[in-house]
Structure formats: structure tokens, C-alpha cells
Design a protein around this motif. Structure first.
Motif, short mmCIF file in Angstrom:
data_model
loop_
_atom_site.label_atom_id
_atom_site.label_comp_id
_atom_site.label_asym_id
_atom_site.label_seq_id
_atom_site.Cartn_x
_atom_site.Cartn_y
_atom_site.Cartn_z
N PRO A 1 15.62 -9.98 7.31
CA PRO A 1 15.57 -11.43 7.12
C PRO A 1 16.78 -11.99 6.38
O PRO A 1 17.37 -11.32 5.53
CB PRO A 1 14.28 -11.64 6.31
CG PRO A 1 13.43 -10.46 6.66
CD PRO A 1 14.39 -9.32 6.83
N THR B 1 18.27 -15.19 4.03
CA THR B 1 17.82 -16.23 3.10
C THR B 1 18.75 -17.44 3.18
O THR B 1 19.97 -17.31 3.07
CB THR B 1 17.80 -15.71 1.65
OG1 THR B 1 16.89 -14.61 1.56
CG2 THR B 1 17.34 -16.80 0.68
N ILE C 1 19.68 -20.64 1.23
CA ILE C 1 19.57 -21.31 -0.07
C ILE C 1 19.86 -22.80 0.11
O ILE C 1 20.89 -23.19 0.67
CB ILE C 1 20.56 -20.72 -1.09
CG1 ILE C 1 20.35 -19.20 -1.24
CG2 ILE C 1 20.43 -21.41 -2.44
CD1 ILE C 1 19.03 -18.81 -1.85
N ARG D 1 14.90 -25.94 7.25
CA ARG D 1 13.71 -25.28 7.81
C ARG D 1 13.73 -25.35 9.34
O ARG D 1 13.36 -24.38 10.02
CB ARG D 1 12.44 -25.91 7.24
CG ARG D 1 12.29 -25.61 5.76
CD ARG D 1 11.06 -26.21 5.12
NE ARG D 1 11.13 -26.04 3.67
CZ ARG D 1 10.81 -24.91 3.03
NH1 ARG D 1 10.36 -23.89 3.72
NH2 ARG D 1 10.94 -24.82 1.72
N GLY E 1 16.37 -22.88 10.39
CA GLY E 1 15.86 -21.52 10.20
C GLY E 1 14.93 -21.09 11.33
O GLY E 1 15.02 -19.95 11.82
N PHE F 1 14.29 -16.22 8.96
CA PHE F 1 15.21 -17.00 8.14
C PHE F 1 14.36 -17.73 7.11
O PHE F 1 13.58 -18.61 7.46
CB PHE F 1 16.03 -17.96 8.99
CG PHE F 1 17.20 -17.31 9.67
CD1 PHE F 1 18.49 -17.52 9.22
CD2 PHE F 1 17.01 -16.46 10.75
CE1 PHE F 1 19.57 -16.92 9.83
CE2 PHE F 1 18.08 -15.84 11.37
CZ PHE F 1 19.37 -16.06 10.91
N ILE F 2 14.50 -17.33 5.86
CA ILE F 2 13.63 -17.80 4.78
C ILE F 2 14.36 -18.85 3.94
O ILE F 2 15.47 -18.61 3.45
CB ILE F 2 13.23 -16.62 3.87
CG1 ILE F 2 12.53 -15.53 4.70
CG2 ILE F 2 12.34 -17.08 2.73
CD1 ILE F 2 12.48 -14.20 4.03
N GLU G 1 14.93 -20.99 0.65
CA GLU G 1 14.69 -20.90 -0.79
C GLU G 1 15.35 -22.10 -1.46
O GLU G 1 16.56 -22.29 -1.35
CB GLU G 1 15.28 -19.59 -1.33
CG GLU G 1 14.96 -19.31 -2.78
CD GLU G 1 15.48 -17.96 -3.24
OE1 GLU G 1 16.03 -17.89 -4.35
OE2 GLU G 1 15.35 -16.98 -2.47
N TYR H 1 23.59 -12.24 4.83
CA TYR H 1 22.14 -12.30 4.59
C TYR H 1 21.75 -13.34 3.54
O TYR H 1 20.57 -13.55 3.30
CB TYR H 1 21.61 -10.92 4.21
CG TYR H 1 21.60 -9.98 5.39
CD1 TYR H 1 20.58 -10.02 6.34
CD2 TYR H 1 22.64 -9.07 5.59
CE1 TYR H 1 20.58 -9.18 7.44
CE2 TYR H 1 22.65 -8.22 6.69
CZ TYR H 1 21.61 -8.29 7.61
OH TYR H 1 21.62 -7.46 8.71
N THR H 2 22.73 -13.97 2.91
CA THR H 2 22.48 -15.10 2.00
C THR H 2 23.43 -16.22 2.39
O THR H 2 24.65 -16.08 2.30
CB THR H 2 22.73 -14.71 0.53
OG1 THR H 2 21.92 -13.57 0.20
CG2 THR H 2 22.36 -15.87 -0.39
#
Length: 320
Positions: free
Chosen positions: A29, A31, A33, A47, A50, A61-62, A64, A86-87
Motif C-alpha cells: 500500500p 500512503t 499524506i 481520496r 486514491g 492507497f491510504i 493520512e 510509497y509515501t
């Protein structure tokens, strides 16, 4: 000769490994930000993006939220993250164009610490007043603002909203007191509750509230009207010359992220931005698509940062 062959072989192996990384990315996954709170326009867009990237790339895709300090907290976190894709930072002109002109020192460099991935949307702000404000059009607002004693209060949840308020009062010769918030949702709550007089929300966050008549909207800060609110004039139409403040949302990775990973993310993002469902979503929230290559985004941000130098001076925003 043998040493040269060994060096060439090592370079080729490294290039092959980098290309392979792009082909296999992502393997876990990712992230996203967001430097603003849940309920903000950037959060809603992140969102939606994502969800789309998950469909295209096959991994979660989270989102945060790391709100506060004009996006500095979130930008600093991503700038220091591992450059592996990944970030990612889903951010706005606040962190990458406005902050360098507003803050004397930043704990990140918008250019050196990030790898541009691609643009997502452009979105204007709206001039809004509380529901019981004693005027329902811009002319009435201006008259009330000039006569107000004590001065009107205006909320700001980002630098675009702050600049809109400061520029308006600077150009038209009246005073308003700034009340800063961590983000748009909190400021909009206080506008609805009558605790502040004025706010500059984005359509993505405010359209539902406008339709419910929770507050009044009087004008648009951008150069053209919003498709979902065609009756709402721009400030330039109303005689406020050169008033053009439009926010943007874009994606960035930490500097040093392998180019094949950046390119894979850019390709997936631009594919998503061409889909009818995404286009309809962007139109619905009063925005327009901002589809770019990584290089185009870098140039776009540099140009906008130069514009913010002038905007901060014209609006008389004190540097922090």
C-alpha cells in the motif's frame, strides 16, 4: 579496459534494477499524506485519486491527514520519507508556492526536497458571509465592510483564503481581522455559527452548505464563473481588477524517488484524470482538471511561486 567494462556492466545492472523497480511498483500500500483535515477539498480530491490509483495499480492507497502550520507538518514529513514511491504528498499551492513567500524559514525546500508527479485540479475560492449578514450582494458587502466598527472578521484555513482576504481589503480600502484555522471545515463551522463574518471557502467544501443556505456566497476569486454556480459573478466582473486567486492540487514524492516509479505514478494519474467519472467529479466540485507531466508540474509550481511573491507584497501579508 577491463575496469571500464566492469564499470559499464555495473551501470547497466543499476539501470536494469531501476527499470525493474518501476515495472513491479507498487508491491504494498501507498500512503497519501494530505496537509489539511478531513472534509477539506484537498482531502476529498486525495481520496478520489486514491480510489482511482488503486484500481489502476492494484494496491491500496491510504489517505493520512496531517493538518496544521499551513501544511508545513505534512510537507516536512514527506520530504524526509524514504524516496521509494510509497509515501506521497497530495498538496496545494500553500506548501509549494505560497509558503516560501510567507515564511522566512521553512524546514523543507519545495523544489529540492520533492519530485513532482503530476497536477490534479485547479479550484477557485468564493467570497462567503454568514447567513444573517446585512447584505446579499457584493455592493452591499463592500458598504457594510467599510462602515463596520469594529472591523469584520474573516476566517482563513489556508494561505489562499488568507491572501484572498488580505488582497480584497488592500485593494478596496477597508479593514478585516484575520482569524486563522487549521483548515476549511473548522472555519466554515464558525461561519455557519456566526462566530466570524466572512470566509473564502472552496466550492468542493462548500457547495452543499451553499445549497442549504447555511451562509451566503457573493463572488468567485478566480477568472471565470463556476459551472455548478453559474449565477455567481467573479470579483473581476464586479470591478475588482486583477483579482485572480486560484488554488491547485498536485502530487509529489520525496526527492530521489526513482524516475520509473515517478513516471508510472504520473501515467496512472493522467489516465485517471481522463476518465469520465473523474471529470464529472471535478466539474461537480467547481474545479477543472490540471493534467501535467512531472516536468510540466515543476515549471508550473515555479511560475506560481513567483506570482505569490507579488501577491504577498500587494496583499501586505506580514512574513512569519
Amino acid at each position: 579496459m577491463a575496469r571500464a567494462l566492469l564499470v559499464a556492466a555495473a551501470l547497466a545492472a543499476g539501470l536494469g534494477a531501476t527499470q525493474a523497480l518501476g515495472e513491479t511498483f507498487p508491491q504494498r500500500p501507498v500512503t497519501l499524506i494530505v496537509p489539511f483535515p478531513a472534509g477539506s477539498a484537498t482531502d476529498a480530491v486525495a481520496r478520489k485519486v486514491g480510489e482511482g490509483l488503486q484500481r489502476h495499480l492494484g494496491q491500496g492507497f491510504i489517505v493520512e491527514n496531517k493538518a496544521g502550520a499551513d501544511g508545513i507538518i505534512a510537507a516536512r514529513q514527506v520530504a524526509g520519507a524514504a524516496p521509494d514511491g510509497y509515501t506521497l504528498l497530495i498538496t496545494t499551492n500553500t506548501t509549494h508556492a505560497a509558503n516560501p513567500s510567507i515564511y522566512r524559514q521553512l524546514p523543507y525546500d519545495p523544489k529540492k526536497d520533492f519530485a513532482p508527479i503530476g497536477g490534479i485540479i485547479r479550484i477557485p475560492y468564493m467570497l462567503a458571509v454568514r447567513a444573517d449578514f446585512p447584505a446579499s450582494d457584493f455592493a452591499g458587502f463592500l458598504k457594510a465592510a467599510k462602515a463596520a466598527n469594529p472591523p469584520l472578521s474573516y476566517g482563513s484555513g489556508n494561505t489562499g483564503g488568507r491572501a484572498s482576504g488580505e488582497l480584497l481589503k488592500s485593494l478596496l480600502g477597508f479593514d478585516m481581522v484575520n482569524v486563522p484555522y487549521r483548515g476549511t471545515p473548522q472555519a466554515m463551522t464558525d461561519l455557519i455559527g456566526g462566530r466570524i463574518d466572512v470566509f473564502f471557502p472552496d466550492p468542493a467544501s462548500a457547495l452543499g452548505m451553499v445549497q442549504e443556505k447555511r451562509f451566503k456566497v457573493l463572488a468567485v476569486t478566480g477568472p471565470k464563473r463556476i459551472a455548478s454556480l453559474p449565477e455567481l459573478p467573479t470579483l473581476m466582473e464586479l470591478g475588482v481588477r486583477d483579482f485572480n486567486i486560484v488554488a491547485w492540487v498536485a502530487a509529489f514524492a520525496p526527492a530521489g524517488t526513482p524516475q520509473p516509479v515517478v513516471q508510472k505514478l504520473n501515467t496512472a494519474l493522467n489516465t485517471l484524470l481522463r476518465e469520465p467519472e473523474m471529470i464529472a467529479f471535478v466539474n461537480q466540485i467547481g474545479s477543472e482538471i490540471l493534467s501535467t507531466s512531472p516536468a510540466e508540474l515543476g515549471t508550473f509550481v515555479e511560475e506560481d511561486a513567483r506570482r505569490w511573491v507579488d501577491l504577498v507584497e500587494i496583499a501586505k501579508i506580514e512574513r512569519k
